[in-house]
Design an enzyme around this catalytic site. Structure first.
Site, PDB file in Angstrom:
ATOM      1  N   GLY A 145       0.993  -1.235   0.130  1.00  5.32           N
ATOM      2  CA  GLY A 145      -0.073   0.082  -0.058  1.00  5.32           C
ATOM      3  C   GLY A 145       0.853   1.183  -0.112  1.00  5.32           C
ATOM      4  O   GLY A 145       1.853   1.137  -0.572  1.00  5.32           O
ATOM      5  N   CYS A 146       0.487   2.217   0.687  1.00  8.14           N
ATOM      6  CA  CYS A 146       1.162   3.549   0.685  1.00  8.14           C
ATOM      7  C   CYS A 146       2.585   3.016   1.256  1.00  8.14           C
ATOM      8  O   CYS A 146       2.565   3.152   2.105  1.00  8.14           O
ATOM      9  CB  CYS A 146       0.396   4.721   1.746  1.00  8.14           C
ATOM     10  SG  CYS A 146       1.389   5.940   1.701  1.00  8.14           S
ATOM     11  N   PHE A 147       3.474   3.675   0.387  1.00  5.40           N
ATOM     12  CA  PHE A 147       4.910   3.344   0.777  1.00  5.40           C
ATOM     13  C   PHE A 147       5.308   4.115   1.896  1.00  5.40           C
ATOM     14  O   PHE A 147       6.262   3.884   2.512  1.00  5.40           O
ATOM     15  CB  PHE A 147       5.727   3.393  -0.407  1.00  5.40           C
ATOM     16  CG  PHE A 147       5.879   4.628  -1.170  1.00  5.40           C
ATOM     17  CD1 PHE A 147       5.442   5.830  -1.022  1.00  5.40           C
ATOM     18  CD2 PHE A 147       6.393   4.477  -2.678  1.00  5.40           C
ATOM     19  CE1 PHE A 147       5.660   6.813  -1.746  1.00  5.40           C
ATOM     20  CE2 PHE A 147       6.545   5.604  -3.767  1.00  5.40           C
ATOM     21  CZ  PHE A 147       6.052   6.742  -2.944  1.00  5.40           C
ATOM     22  N   TRP A 148       4.922   5.293   2.213  1.00  4.96           N
ATOM     23  CA  TRP A 148       5.153   6.166   3.269  1.00  4.96           C
ATOM     24  C   TRP A 148       5.054   5.140   4.570  1.00  4.96           C
ATOM     25  O   TRP A 148       5.868   5.468   5.644  1.00  4.96           O
ATOM     26  CB  TRP A 148       4.223   7.222   3.649  1.00  4.96           C
ATOM     27  CG  TRP A 148       4.198   8.302   2.482  1.00  4.96           C
ATOM     28  CD1 TRP A 148       5.441   8.585   1.671  1.00  4.96           C
ATOM     29  CD2 TRP A 148       3.531   9.309   2.352  1.00  4.96           C
ATOM     30  NE1 TRP A 148       5.055   9.465   0.806  1.00  4.96           N
ATOM     31  CE2 TRP A 148       3.933  10.181   1.235  1.00  4.96           C
ATOM     32  CE3 TRP A 148       2.361   9.741   2.849  1.00  4.96           C
ATOM     33  CZ2 TRP A 148       3.187  11.347   0.864  1.00  4.96           C
ATOM     34  CZ3 TRP A 148       1.591  10.946   2.575  1.00  4.96           C
ATOM     35  CH2 TRP A 148       2.218  11.702   1.395  1.00  4.96           C
ATOM     36  N   CYS A 149       4.099   4.469   4.628  1.00  5.27           N
ATOM     37  CA  CYS A 149       3.637   3.800   5.957  1.00  5.27           C
ATOM     38  C   CYS A 149       4.609   2.448   5.901  1.00  5.27           C
ATOM     39  O   CYS A 149       4.403   1.603   6.973  1.00  5.27           O
ATOM     40  CB  CYS A 149       2.381   3.171   6.030  1.00  5.27           C
ATOM     41  SG  CYS A 149       1.164   4.749   5.914  1.00  5.27           S
TER      42      CYS A 149
END
Length: 195
Positions: A29-33
């Site tokens: 999913g969102c790579f920031w997380c």
């Protein structure tokens, strides 16, 4: 004076053997997380965010988000196999996602947000398959495990402003992490407060 490479607060002398330095690639999913869960472990030397799995060369964030490139948002982890195993990284990956969501992750939906383990050799492939099978058998979830297991493709590093986002923008990161539903899911399903 020896040349020294600084890698995620660890120091490696260039003369040291690098034979046990490996790469692992996960789309969650969102790579920031997907950066922070791995950084805390000894043996993890670097975690960078980027794009992989598609055919378009050097895609931009906008291209990947708009779809059609075939790429996933992903993290590439450089690790020392003598200190941390691939199995431990796979376990950390699964405990950072909802492995049953076949539409994406939390409120991020679409192809680029789906979960994938990208293996670079048969050893990684076997470990990923075994972990997924064991998770299915555990009956922890009442839906099938949707995480795909695919051969690694070229990994393209994302734009600099995405790298280490949770450090550069801690308030926005925390708001996103909580607001997306990821925090609640991980704490309620995996019983973890790892952010």
């Amino acid at each position: 004076m020896k040349n020294i490479i600084f890698i995620h607060k660890k120091i490696k002398n260039k003369g040291d053997s690098m034979k046990n330095i490996k790469k692992a690639i996960f789309a969650g999913g969102c790579f920031w997380c997907m950066v922070k869960p791995f950084f805390k472990y000894d043996g993890v030397l670097d975690v960078i965010v980027g794009y992989t799995g598609g055919e378009v060369k050097n895609p931009s964030y906008e291209q990947v988000c708009n779809g059609g490139t075939g790429h996933y948002e992903a993290v590439e982890i450089t690790y020392d196999e003598d200190i941390i195993t691939y199995e431990e990284l796979v376990d950390t990956f699964f405990k950072s996602i909802d492995p049953t969501d076949n539409e994406g992750q939390f409120f991020d939906k679409g192809e680029s947000y789906k979960t994938v383990i990208f293996y670079s050799d048969e050893v990684q492939k076997d470990i990923a398959i075994k972990y997924k099978e064991n998770l299915e058998k555990s009956n922890r979830f009442d839906k099938p495990i949707a995480t795909a297991i695919k051969p690694a493709k070229v990994f393209y590093k994302a734009e600099d402003y995405h790298q280490g986002y949770y450090i550069k923008n801690p308030l926005r990161y925390k708001a996103y992490y909580k607001g997306s539903g990821r925090e609640h899911f991980l704490e309620s399903v995996w019983r973890t407060s790892k952010k």
